[in-house]
Scaffold this motif. Structure first.
Motif, PDB file in Angstrom:
ATOM      1  N   ARG A  24       0.805  -1.111  -0.040  1.00 40.34           N
ATOM      2  CA  ARG A  24       0.133  -0.247   0.105  1.00 40.34           C
ATOM      3  C   ARG A  24       0.867   1.365  -0.085  1.00 40.34           C
ATOM      4  O   ARG A  24       0.583   2.191  -0.629  1.00 40.34           O
ATOM      5  N   ILE A  25       2.079   1.358   0.580  1.00 44.21           N
ATOM      6  CA  ILE A  25       2.898   2.211   0.711  1.00 44.21           C
ATOM      7  C   ILE A  25       3.266   3.067  -0.551  1.00 44.21           C
ATOM      8  O   ILE A  25       3.761   3.984  -0.645  1.00 44.21           O
ATOM      9  N   ILE A  26       3.719   1.763  -1.505  1.00 42.15           N
ATOM     10  CA  ILE A  26       4.117   2.175  -2.785  1.00 42.15           C
ATOM     11  C   ILE A  26       2.984   2.845  -3.543  1.00 42.15           C
ATOM     12  O   ILE A  26       3.165   4.044  -4.237  1.00 42.15           O
TER      13      ILE A  26
ATOM     14  N   GLU B 230       0.662   4.597  -2.222  1.00 39.53           N
ATOM     15  CA  GLU B 230       0.281   6.153  -1.540  1.00 39.53           C
ATOM     16  C   GLU B 230       1.475   6.847  -1.816  1.00 39.53           C
ATOM     17  O   GLU B 230       1.228   8.111  -2.230  1.00 39.53           O
ATOM     18  N   GLY B 231       2.588   6.310  -2.264  1.00 46.02           N
ATOM     19  CA  GLY B 231       3.647   7.245  -2.506  1.00 46.02           C
ATOM     20  C   GLY B 231       3.492   7.892  -3.937  1.00 46.02           C
ATOM     21  O   GLY B 231       3.735   8.987  -4.114  1.00 46.02           O
ATOM     22  N   ALA B 232       2.973   6.926  -4.493  1.00 44.18           N
ATOM     23  CA  ALA B 232       2.876   7.521  -6.181  1.00 44.18           C
ATOM     24  C   ALA B 232       1.589   8.466  -6.092  1.00 44.18           C
ATOM     25  O   ALA B 232       1.787   9.529  -6.732  1.00 44.18           O
ATOM     26  N   TYR B 233       0.568   8.151  -5.354  1.00 46.86           N
ATOM     27  CA  TYR B 233      -0.574   9.124  -5.139  1.00 46.86           C
ATOM     28  C   TYR B 233      -0.158  10.292  -4.570  1.00 46.86           C
ATOM     29  O   TYR B 233      -0.723  11.332  -5.125  1.00 46.86           O
ATOM     30  N   GLY B 234       0.791  10.070  -3.546  1.00 39.11           N
ATOM     31  CA  GLY B 234       0.967  11.338  -2.943  1.00 39.11           C
ATOM     32  C   GLY B 234       1.954  12.341  -3.492  1.00 39.11           C
ATOM     33  O   GLY B 234       2.250  13.577  -3.385  1.00 39.11           O
ATOM     34  N   LEU B 235       2.518  12.076  -4.699  1.00 39.41           N
ATOM     35  CA  LEU B 235       3.222  12.887  -5.755  1.00 39.41           C
ATOM     36  C   LEU B 235       2.247  13.515  -6.543  1.00 39.41           C
ATOM     37  O   LEU B 235       2.843  14.402  -7.412  1.00 39.41           O
ATOM     38  N   GLY B 236       0.855  13.156  -6.694  1.00 38.92           N
ATOM     39  CA  GLY B 236       0.103  13.844  -7.419  1.00 38.92           C
ATOM     40  C   GLY B 236      -0.245  13.160  -8.477  1.00 38.92           C
ATOM     41  O   GLY B 236      -0.889  13.844  -9.564  1.00 38.92           O
TER      42      GLY B 236
END
Lengths: 317, 289
Positions: free
Chosen positions: A184-186, A188-194
């Motif tokens: 999940r953190i991968i 979320e990391g991608a979503y977190g970058l926009g």
């Protein structure tokens, strides 16, 4: 050296007799489990290898250039599997072209886009159950729907479609599992970058899930290549002394799809046919066909392993 | 000195921090009276998880431009939930609900308003997670990821942004010779600084750090802390931390959260030396949490 161990470490660890017994018991259980597992595995492997070995011993000698390039014949010594292995390959081609894109698409949709609710749960249960439906049921469905309903006839196309239906659940389930295994953190990391959903899907989820998806596709195809029942049900012929028209032609547009509408036979049917003959020579030919089929399946798996290895390497860098 | 501040606070409290009244605040809350320019204002903000649980209750909090705002509080107090609200991470899971406002200054745009697109919000508000989460790609591609997401394709532009971000994240010297090697070959501390570089590369307006050092050893932690302090000269930072020493070392403002409410907000120095709420005092003196 031993004194130190006994004096310091040993004493510190062994003061409690009950704890020591518990550890020893746990270790014994480990040994029992490991031994049991090994025995079971040995039995399974022996059985499997015996079967394959038996097949190879009886059939391998029969395989030569002539066997692979001849049509079936009334005479066992002149019979070959040309039409069968070409048929198997063409049917697999259709199956792969249908089942893999549809299965991956459905899997990605169900896992990433579909709203989670009773409907998606229902679909999930059904897809999982479909993977366990006996293959002859698919054959009956295809006979009723494709052969008679759509009047498509007993063709390579129909066989490919039938087997595609059969392995669709396998491809869908393995796609979903591969996607679900991405941390999940991968994501979320991608979503977190926009990144938007499409970018996350295309640049992160699909590359990371590719090895798993591919494994599912190959497992499905390996199952399809050995299927006999649904193909017999839709009425594949057992004696074919011609090849379908080639997919590549000399004239424009150079690609022909006429072969899709041709009659066909496949390796397992050829094998089934020969096994039921009284002549000893046909039994040998059947064993040889079995060897060809196994070799085809193994090379399919080999290709998958190789691609997977390449993808893993490529993806990490 | 202290007295005047308190008086000022009492006077301005009602306009600046309406949410605190409901929470039976003692008169000592220090609201956004500072002269420092604001980057964002959290106003009467509440958050509900899909199961109906209200994790954040009417929080008001200013976020100062190019300063470090730390959010501390015991486990489960909602500090990570609040942080993840600021770049709409909760939108990834259905059923979560925001109430109130998160105003991004100076435009005055409400990040959680009905017409704010979560994807666009995340383009402006970057995030670094608790566990280092580099992508299974090269170091270069990790840092470039945020630029590629924005459709930047020019090699020269990306090259420059990658180097600049890695330099700002103080990891350039360690990775410059293996930019195209896997990010997984870095140590945990390096990976986290890489993730910070990744967050910095697209030049976000606010960078959110969710317990960025909780998975790191003390040396790596010190490096990340130094880095965060340096970064605060150029970017607004909000950091959630379990580590009170960390908050007191690096932040300019500290918020103390408890059971979903912001109990106290003020200058970090004041919060740690002269907390005004008894709960804050209990927490920072280690009586619970």
């Amino acid at each position: 050296m031993t004194t130190i161990t006994e004096g310091s470490l040993g004493a510190a660890v062994t003061t409690d007799q009950a704890a020591l017994d518990a550890v020893r018991k746990a270790k014994q259980k480990d040994i029992v489990l490991a031994t049991g597992g090994m025995i079971v595995m040995a039995i399974a492997m022996t059985l499997l290898l015996t079967l394959i070995g038996d097949l190879v011993i009886r059939g391998a000698a029969r395989i030569d250039y002539g066997f692979l390039t001849s049509y079936p014949s009334r005479l066992p010594e002149r019979a070959g599997v040309l039409s069968a292995w070409v048929g198997s390959l063409l049917v697999m081609l259709v199956t792969a072209f249908l089942a893999i894109p549809i299965g991956i698409g459905a899997g990605l949709y169900l896992e990433e886009y579909a709203r989670k609710g009773w409907l998606s749960n229902l679909i999930e249960i059904n897809v999982s159950n479909l993977a366990g439906v006996p293959s002859i049921i698919y054959g009956l469905l295809a006979l009723g729907l494709f052969v008679y309903g759509f009047s498509l006839g007993k063709t390579i196309l129909v066989a490919g479609m039938t087997l595609a239906l059969l392995i669709l659940p396998i491809v869908i389930v393995s796609t979903r599992e591969a996607v679900r295994a991405i941390p999940r953190i991968i994501k979320e990391g991608a979503y977190g970058l926009g990144a938007d959903q499409w970018q996350v899907m295309w640049n992160y989820i699909i590359p990371a899930a590719r090895p798993g998806i591919l494994t599912g596709a190959i497992v499905g195809l390996s199952r399809a290549i050995g299927e006999t029942a649904p193909i017999i049900t839709i009425g594949a012929l057992t004696f074919i002394a011609f090849l379908p028209p080639p997919p590549v032609t000399g004239e424009f547009p150079f690609i022909s799809f006429a072969w899709l509408n041709d009659g066909f036979t496949v390796l397992p049917i050829q094998m089934f046919n020969w096994v039921s003959r009284p002549q000893e020579g046909f039994h040998t030919a059947a064993a040889a066909t079995g060897v060809v089929l196994i070799a085809l399946t193994f090379s399919l798996n080999g290709i998958a392993i190789w691609i997977r290895y390449r993808l893993r390497k490529g993806y990490r860098n | 000195m202290t007295d005047t501040t308190t008086t000022l606070d009492q006077e301005t409290r009602h306009q600046a921090a309406p949410g605190f009244e409901r929470a039976e605040m003692p008169p000592a809350i220090r609201p956004a009276t500072e002269r420092d320019p604001l980057r964002a204002r959290i106003e009467d903000f509440s958050f509900y998880y899909s199961n109906g649980f209200q994790a954040i209750k009417h929080v008001d909090m200013p976020i100062l431009d190019r300063k470090i705002t730390a959010i501390i509080g015991p486990s489960g107090c909602g500090k990570s939930t609040l942080l993840r609200s600021l770049n709409r991470m909760h939108d990834l899971y259905p059923g979560n609900r925001y109430e109130g406002k998160v105003i991004l200054e100076p435009e005055g745009e409400n990040l959680i308003g009905p017409d704010a697109d979560p994807v666009l919000v995340r383009l402006r508000v970057g995030m670094v997670f608790q566990k280092p989460n580099p992508f299974p790609k090269s170091i270069y591609e990790n840092v470039a990821a945020g630029l590629r997401v924005r459709g930047i394709k020019k090699r020269a532009v990306i090259d420059e942004a990658v180097e600049s971000a890695l330099r700002r994240a103080a990891i350039w010297d360690e990775v410059k010779d293996k930019l195209h090697g896997s990010a997984y070959d870095l140590s945990g501390g390096q990976q986290q600084r890489l993730c910070i570089a990744r967050g910095l590369a697209p030049n976000p307006e606010i960078l959110l750090l969710d317990e960025p050092t909780s998975a790191l050893d003390p040396i790596a932690t010190a490096k990340v802390e130094d880095l965060v302090q340096e970064l605060s000269e150029t970017v607004t930072i909000v950091i959630v931390t379990h580590n009170m020493q960390q908050a007191s070392r690096i932040s300019h403002r500290t918020a103390f959260m408890y059971l979903g409410e912001a109990m106290e907000f003020g200058e970090t120095n004041q919060i740690f030396t002269n907390p005004r709420h008894p709960r804050t005092e209990n927490y920072i003196t280690g009586r619970y949490g």
